[in-house]
Each structure stands twice: as C-alpha cells, then as structure tokens.
Enzyme design. Structure first.
Site, PDB file in Angstrom:
ATOM      1  N   GLY A  28       0.809  -1.202   0.001  1.00 39.57           N
ATOM      2  CA  GLY A  28       0.006   0.015  -0.046  1.00 39.57           C
ATOM      3  C   GLY A  28       0.977   1.196  -0.066  1.00 39.57           C
ATOM      4  O   GLY A  28       2.089   1.078   0.389  1.00 39.57           O
ATOM      5  N   ASP A  29       0.275   2.353  -0.089  1.00 31.85           N
ATOM      6  CA  ASP A  29       1.006   3.697  -0.487  1.00 31.85           C
ATOM      7  C   ASP A  29       1.900   3.974   0.819  1.00 31.85           C
ATOM      8  O   ASP A  29       3.141   4.173   0.606  1.00 31.85           O
ATOM      9  CB  ASP A  29       0.099   4.854  -0.885  1.00 31.85           C
ATOM     10  CG  ASP A  29      -0.938   4.996   0.138  1.00 31.85           C
ATOM     11  OD1 ASP A  29      -0.974   4.217   0.965  1.00 31.85           O
ATOM     12  OD2 ASP A  29      -1.651   6.053  -0.336  1.00 31.85           O
ATOM     13  N   GLN A  30       1.496   3.977   2.115  1.00 28.71           N
ATOM     14  CA  GLN A  30       2.250   4.199   3.098  1.00 28.71           C
ATOM     15  C   GLN A  30       3.005   3.297   3.435  1.00 28.71           C
ATOM     16  O   GLN A  30       4.202   3.544   3.959  1.00 28.71           O
ATOM     17  CB  GLN A  30       1.095   4.638   4.328  1.00 28.71           C
ATOM     18  CG  GLN A  30       0.267   5.862   4.159  1.00 28.71           C
ATOM     19  CD  GLN A  30       1.146   6.876   3.835  1.00 28.71           C
ATOM     20  OE1 GLN A  30       2.360   7.255   4.360  1.00 28.71           O
ATOM     21  NE2 GLN A  30       0.471   7.978   3.221  1.00 28.71           N
ATOM     22  N   ALA A  31       2.768   1.878   3.419  1.00 25.19           N
ATOM     23  CA  ALA A  31       3.620   1.017   3.667  1.00 25.19           C
ATOM     24  C   ALA A  31       4.795   1.093   2.540  1.00 25.19           C
ATOM     25  O   ALA A  31       6.079   1.043   2.849  1.00 25.19           O
ATOM     26  CB  ALA A  31       3.357  -0.539   3.699  1.00 25.19           C
TER      27      ALA A  31
ATOM     28  N   GLN B 290       5.995   3.784   0.997  1.00 28.71           N
ATOM     29  CA  GLN B 290       6.537   4.920   1.458  1.00 28.71           C
ATOM     30  C   GLN B 290       7.747   4.754   2.672  1.00 28.71           C
ATOM     31  O   GLN B 290       8.691   5.556   2.556  1.00 28.71           O
ATOM     32  CB  GLN B 290       5.553   5.954   1.817  1.00 28.71           C
ATOM     33  CG  GLN B 290       6.141   7.529   2.556  1.00 28.71           C
ATOM     34  CD  GLN B 290       6.499   8.554   1.537  1.00 28.71           C
ATOM     35  OE1 GLN B 290       6.105   8.103   0.370  1.00 28.71           O
ATOM     36  NE2 GLN B 290       7.201   9.526   1.956  1.00 28.71           N
TER      37      GLN B 290
END
Length: 401
Positions: free
Chosen positions: A145-148, A150
């Site tokens: 996912g985007d935050q993982a 990131q």
C-alpha cells in the site's frame, strides 16, 4: 461500475452495521481497526445493499493496483499490507479473516491469495508485454500500500524508526515486530510491506493542506518562503495563539468528519506572523496526537523520525516538529518515497538484496538532521496540554455549525 474511492463517505451506515454484526471490540481485535468509511469492507456491503444487480455479477474483489497486476500477469493477487487495509484481514495471522467474511456474508473465494511485499505474484504475459513494452516473463512483485511502500522508501523498516509524512494530509507510521492493536481503534494497525512485520499508523486529514489553505485564503499573492520567514521571529507557542487543523474533519485521534478548524486565543497583539506560526504548530500538535497514541499502545523506544513530504522542506517547520515531538528528525535522499519503496521491494524479490533491511541500508541515506530545541520543547509541552483540551471543549458545537 465506476470505482467507489477511499475518500467517499457514503458508507457510514455499513460501518455501523459491521460493528453491530461482528461486535466493535471483537472487530478491532481481529482486524486491528474500527470500520471507517474509507475502508473496503463497508464499500462491499454498500454495493450489496444498494446495487444488488452489480453485486450479483461479482466474482473477484481486487484493489486498483491489483487489477493492474491482473492485467499484467493474468493472476489474482494482493500484498498483505493492502490486504490488511481492507479490514477483512486477521491481523495476527496475516491472512483473510474467515470469521469476518462469514459474518458479513462475503464469499471467501472472491478474495485473492496474499503475498509478502517482495514476493513474486506472477510474470508479465505476452499480451501485456505487447501493450506496455515490458519484457514478457518479467516478475511482478507483491509491493505494498502507499504508506507501507513510503515507509520502505525512507527506511522505516525496523522498530524505533518512524516515518513522518507531511503532505496534504499527515501520516505517522511506526513499524513493529508484533501485531499490536490500539484498544479503542484510534490508530490503524496493518501489516507492513516488510515480511513478518506490522505497523501502527495515525492519519490527520489536513497537514500541509492547512498551510496551503492559510496562504491562499489569508496571504494570497505571498510566497510560502516569505510568510515562513516572518514566522521565524515569533516565539514557540505563538504567544498563546492556537490553531486547530481540522479543516477537513479529522481521523486520528478524533474520527470525526464534523470536526472544524479554528484559531483560538486571538488578541490585539497577534500579527499575521503569529497566525502563520500557529498553523505550523497546530499541525505539529495534531501529529503529536498520533505519536502519543503510538507510545501509549506499546512503542516507547522511538529513536529517530524520518520526515518526508512537502511540509518538511522548510527548516522552520522541521524545527517545530522536532521540538514538539521532542525527537531527532532526519531527512533522507529519497524524494519519491512510495515509488522508491516499491522499487526496493521488487529488487529484493528479484534477488538484488537478501532482505528489505539490507536494501534500505544501502539505498536510503541521511541528507540532514534536526534536533529538538530544549527551550522550545518545554514551551511546547505546555502549549500541547492546552491543545489537547480544545477538541473535547468544542466537540458539541461542531454538529451545530
């Protein structure tokens, strides 16, 4: 049908239904989260209840990037970080929750197998190769996912190292080695894209977005550099002026779509420079809310914070953040954290490095450090105590507004 995006708020009734059917405390213990309108599970129920003709035609559930993966490889697959983000996961087991799926009457065979971030989920097929120019047979990693992703991109891949993103929204991402859960679900608890790791995440909806609104509305035509330079001359605490950054409602620690922003404490002595600094400090206090929850939930040993996002480019805001959080703030050499993290995960899967930590150690380097100012930190402890009292004091007024 057109996709229902994460920020669509139509599913509150389905969130309430999930809590009623599963039991709110039980749901938090299984999934690590409360059901919120942004998650996938309530959106599935919404389609079932409001568009039964669409639901009757369904046979697979994929997230957008995983549909792209399917078109590239012909395989149905999802990474465990995004799987957890649907809140249909058993957080501790790192797989789909049979209990939640059965209770919500979602067919288990609609959901794809899940993989750790670096694992290969399929190969580029001939048709996709012809359409994209990618080489047929190229492995496609699970990703994250985007935050993982990131967090991988900035090196937040071990306990004690926290990723802080100050973009339009603000995110505090804290890796851990066990499936810890905040008992009231005020923090998100998901699987990390790093195999065998999890993370806490706090999200505030208007971080650098607050400064953008402030400049556009109250200082139009002036540059960010200009207004931030003036704010440097204002003491920590903005001479008693406070700013609540709830311009889009709030998520952590107050899951309240009706929360509203405010300047509080204005007097004749306050100037525009005071207001500018109060905005920076109010966002920092909002991020400290997430830090405090993370520490109280069991992660005490925060050693370093890796900061990224447009809001961390200015020295003044970095200094305020370091002093409010009372922790060393580091910047790194990666500017496109999520894309860079996805590339690292793929490289590990392809065998370029043994594991994600080894890859990050070689690929992610410090570009600067900001240390807390002891005098500012003391002033902010007092100011933050006032900030913490403001939302409870104003909560009942927000629905009336």
């Amino acid at each position: 049908r057109p996709a229902i995006l994460w920020n669509d708020q139509r599913t509150q009734a389905q969130c309430d239904e999930i809590h009623q059917k599963v039991g709110k405390e039980r749901f938090i213990q299984i999934s690590g989260n409360v059901a919120l309108t942004g998650f996938t599970a309530p959106k599935i129920l919404w389609v079932a209840e409001n568009e039964p003709q669409v639901y009757a035609r369904a046979c697979h559930i994929l997230l957008p990037k995983d549909y792209v993966r399917f078109r590239l490889t012909g395989e149905y697959a999802m990474d465990k970080a995004d799987g957890a983000g649907t809140v249909l996961f058993d957080l501790k087991k790192r797989t789909w929750s049979a209990e939640i799926l059965k209770t919500l009457d979602i067919p288990a065979d609609w959901l794809p197998p899940t993989f750790e971030g670096p694992e290969t989920t399929g190969l580029i097929g001939a048709e996709a190769a012809a359409q994209t120019g990618l080489a047929a047979g190229t492995p496609v990693a699970a990703g994250g996912g985007d935050q993982a992703a990131q967090a991988v991109g900035v090196g937040a891949v071990k306990p004690g190292v926290v990723a802080l993103t100050v973009g339009t929204s603000g995110v505090v991402f804290a890796p851990n080695t066990s499936a810890l859960v905040e008992p009231q679900g005020r923090l998100h608890a998901f699987c990390h894209a790093v195999p065998g790791m999890w993370h806490f995440m706090g999200v505030m909806l208007s971080a650098a977005g607050s400064l953008q609104w402030y400049r556009d509305t109250l200082a139009p035509g002036r540059s960010f550099d200009e207004i931030l330079k003036e704010a440097e001359g204002i003491p920590a605490g903005s001479d008693g002026l406070q700013f609540l950054p709830y311009l889009s409602g709030e998520r952590t620690p107050h899951p309240d779509p009706l929360a509203r922003g405010a300047f509080i404490g204005l007097t004749l002595r306050h100037t525009q420079a005071h207001m500018t600094r109060a905005v920076l400090e109010g966002v920092a206090f909002g991020l400290k809310d997430s830090f405090t929850l993370i520490q109280n939930a069991g992660l005490q040993g925060i050693q370093r914070v890796y900061a990224s996002g447009g809001g961390t480019k200015g020295a003044l805001w970095r200094q305020i953040l370091a002093s409010v959080l009372d922790v060393e703030l580091a910047t790194v050499n990666t500017t496109e954290g999520a894309a860079y993290g996805a590339a690292i995960l793929a490289a590990v899967g392809a065998g370029a490095w043994l594991d994600v930590r080894s890859a990050c150690k070689q690929c992610v380097r410090l570009s600067g450090e900001t240390h807390p100012d002891p005098h500012e930190a003391e002033a902010y402890r007092s100011a933050y105590a006032v900030y913490r009292d403001l939302y409870p004091a104003l909560k009942s007024t927000f629905p009336r507004l």
